[in-house]
Design an enzyme around this catalytic site. Structure first.
Site, mmCIF file in Angstrom:
data_model
loop_
_atom_site.group_PDB
_atom_site.id
_atom_site.type_symbol
_atom_site.label_atom_id
_atom_site.label_comp_id
_atom_site.label_asym_id
_atom_site.label_seq_id
_atom_site.Cartn_x
_atom_site.Cartn_y
_atom_site.Cartn_z
ATOM 1 N N GLY A 186 122.146 52.128 -4.042
ATOM 2 C CA GLY A 186 121.457 50.933 -4.351
ATOM 3 C C GLY A 186 122.500 49.635 -4.423
ATOM 4 O O GLY A 186 121.925 48.468 -4.131
ATOM 5 N N ASN A 187 123.883 50.197 -4.611
ATOM 6 C CA ASN A 187 124.836 49.044 -4.600
ATOM 7 C C ASN A 187 125.328 48.673 -3.070
ATOM 8 O O ASN A 187 126.062 47.813 -3.062
ATOM 9 C CB ASN A 187 126.073 49.629 -5.321
ATOM 10 C CG ASN A 187 126.394 49.289 -6.624
ATOM 11 O OD1 ASN A 187 126.438 50.121 -7.494
ATOM 12 N ND2 ASN A 187 126.345 48.096 -7.004
ATOM 13 N N SER A 188 124.678 49.391 -2.260
ATOM 14 C CA SER A 188 125.142 49.230 -0.550
ATOM 15 C C SER A 188 124.968 47.928 -0.200
ATOM 16 O O SER A 188 123.505 47.472 -0.480
ATOM 17 C CB SER A 188 124.500 50.305 -0.016
ATOM 18 O OG SER A 188 125.055 51.594 0.178
ATOM 19 N N GLY A 206 142.365 46.716 25.482
ATOM 20 C CA GLY A 206 142.410 47.481 26.513
ATOM 21 C C GLY A 206 143.677 48.593 26.769
ATOM 22 O O GLY A 206 144.267 48.822 27.588
ATOM 23 N N HIS A 243 122.747 50.184 7.423
ATOM 24 C CA HIS A 243 122.090 51.237 6.851
ATOM 25 C C HIS A 243 121.081 50.888 5.697
ATOM 26 O O HIS A 243 120.307 51.777 5.316
ATOM 27 C CB HIS A 243 122.985 52.303 6.460
ATOM 28 C CG HIS A 243 123.690 52.231 5.031
ATOM 29 N ND1 HIS A 243 125.044 51.882 4.846
ATOM 30 C CD2 HIS A 243 123.318 52.368 3.806
ATOM 31 C CE1 HIS A 243 125.422 51.681 3.652
ATOM 32 N NE2 HIS A 243 124.316 52.156 2.950
ATOM 33 N N ASP A 256 128.510 48.486 10.658
ATOM 34 C CA ASP A 256 127.606 48.906 9.450
ATOM 35 C C ASP A 256 127.304 47.616 8.618
ATOM 36 O O ASP A 256 127.331 47.510 7.348
ATOM 37 C CB ASP A 256 128.091 49.909 8.411
ATOM 38 C CG ASP A 256 126.822 50.541 7.464
ATOM 39 O OD1 ASP A 256 125.821 50.289 7.788
ATOM 40 O OD2 ASP A 256 127.161 51.136 6.424
#
Length: 477
Positions: free
Chosen positions: A223-225, A281, A119, A149
């Site tokens: 901002g830490n992402s 499966g 992101h 992500d």
């Protein structure tokens, strides 16, 4: 005199409290030492130990955490003209605007391989990495994986060896372990916060499809992402990804993707250029307290197999409906999301042991993981002709396509992937719809769809699935 007696009284109270506190610490320490598996985890027992600093650890680890800047060119239209017509136009027409965003990243290989959150870079046209010493490098996007992500980038640093973090073994992470979060919150500059692991195996966060997060109370902010969550050995425990917050700031509930999944995505990006997730499966449901009691368990643990895909790895290994899977590779599972995550951290071809309870007896079943069946790039067909689906692009659903799109791999039918502008199909269907049957005949392949549309002679009885609901009706064309 009164003052002196009061001071003496408070000193006695203070000494009593200190003695009790010291006794409590000693008791906790002795209790901690009684567990052989926790001998390296020690509670501080003196002021000297309390005064220890994380500075050497931060000094070694922080150069491996970078800032990630992205640029995206956005087209803006003349809204007044769109709404009120040409007479009310501002005369500016379509304009371009540059949209900037900021996140963090972690160097995981000395040759310039960097991992961040998907992101952070999603939809961007340009990527710039700024090292801790303020040097700037353009970055190339190697792999972006929306399902986890995570994104992997590469910068060209020539023959220089950059500082990099090694991956921690997150199978041994425990609640209470000390961790540090390093990133660039709000763009103020590299920042370090401390905390503990508050919880493991959080699967109900709703951030990604493969949710199995580490929860921490270390302050994590926008901002830490993409930044690092490290342990006291300076190893990468996870990639900071999300927070729970009403205000947008840290409330002490942050989530990080465990390094075992990060390593899997990085290895796939570097070695293969793409990620192929293995699958078991099967479908499963969480074990309730009543189910646990009926199975002779003292607590709810594991998942009940509700469906097995024909000729899938689980089917060939001998798993059946009604089997209760309590663990995979010795790690307990509590829902299907956790089971899917742990399987996805392995590679296709790996042999994994599942602990299964069947008929009240516990057994271990070995399952060889495989990619889901289906074409790597699903064939898409643009429908044309005298029928109500004219102008729609469709694809045959398979477990592989469903996996790529985040859909149920057990779904069958024909998926509407897109519709041309102004096409007749817009009157009847939408992208994401699944065509199930035409004239009461199931439609499972593109050939069956074309044949069914050719037989209609202007009238068709069509059954669709849209947003989990079945829609059925007769269409005249």
């Amino acid at each position: 005199m009164f003052f002196s007696s009061r001071v003496s009284y408070y000193r006695r109270v203070r000494n009593t409290i200190i003695a009790a506190f010291g006794f409590g610490l000693a008791a906790v320490y002795a209790h901690a030492q009684s567990f052989s598996g926790d001998r390296q985890r020690q509670v501080p027992t003196s002021q000297a130990q309390m005064d220890l600093s994380f500075a050497p650890l931060v000094r070694d680890a922080s150069p491996a955490v970078v800032n990630v800047y992205t640029k995206k060119v956005v087209q803006t239209r003349d809204i007044m003209r769109d709404i009120f017509g040409r007479r009310f136009s501002t005369g500016q027409g379509t304009r371009q605007r540059v949209q900037n965003s900021l996140g963090s990243g972690v160097i995981v290989s000395s040759d310039g391989v960097i991992v961040t959150n998907n992101h952070v870079i999603d939809g961007a046209d340009e990527f710039l990495v700024v090292l801790s010493d303020r040097r700037e490098y353009p970055a190339e996007l190697v792999l972006a994986d929306e399902r986890t992500d995570l994104a992997v980038m590469k910068i060209d640093i020539g023959d220089e060896a950059l500082p990099a973090l090694e991956f921690a073994d997150t199978t041994g992470v425990a609640v209470g372990d000390l961790v540090l979060a390093i990133g660039n919150p709000f763009g103020v500059g590299q920042t370090v916060t401390s905390g503990i692991i508050s919880a493991t195996a959080r699967t109900d966060v709703g951030v990604s499809d493969y949710a199995f997060f580490l929860q921490t109370d270390a302050a994590v902010n926008p901002g830490n992402s993409g930044g690092a969550l490290i342990n006291t050995a300076g190893q990468l425990v996870g990639v900071n990804t999300a927070i729970f917050s009403r205000s947008g700031g840290s409330n002490g509930i942050g989530f990080a993707i465990p390094s075992e999944m990060v390593k899997r995505v990085v290895d796939a990006a570097v070695n293969e250029g793409m990620i192929v997730r293995p699958w078991l499966g099967l479908k499963a449901q969480a074990v309730t307290f009543d189910i646990a009691q009926s199975q002779g368990l003292d607590r709810p643990v594991g998942v009940i197999v509700s469906e097995v895909y024909d000729n899938a790895p689980a089917d060939r290994a001998g798993l059946r409906r009604g089997d209760l899977i309590t663990s995979i590779e010795g790690r307990e599972v509590f829902d299907e999301t956790g089971l899917k995550f742990l399987a996805a951290t392995r590679s296709p071809g790996d042999l994994v042991p599942l602990t299964v309870i069947r008929g009240g007896e516990e057994r271990v079943i070995l399952v060889r993981l495989e990619p889901p069946p289906g074409a790597k790039d699903a064939e898409r067909l643009l429908l044309d002709g005298r029928h109500p689906f004219s102008g729609a692009e469709v694809a045959q659903l398979s477990p592989r396509l469903a996996e790529e799109l985040g859909r149920d791999p057990f779904e069958t039918g024909i998926l509407v992937t897109r519709i041309q502008r102004g096409a007749y199909a817009w009157r009847l269907i939408r992208p994401g719809d699944v065509i199930l049957s035409i004239d009461d005949r199931p439609v499972l392949t593109l050939a069956e769809l074309e044949a069914a549309l050719g037989r209609g002679r202007g009238r068709w009885l069509i059954e669709l699935e849209r947003n989990g609901r079945r829609v059925r009706g007769r269409v005249n064309f």
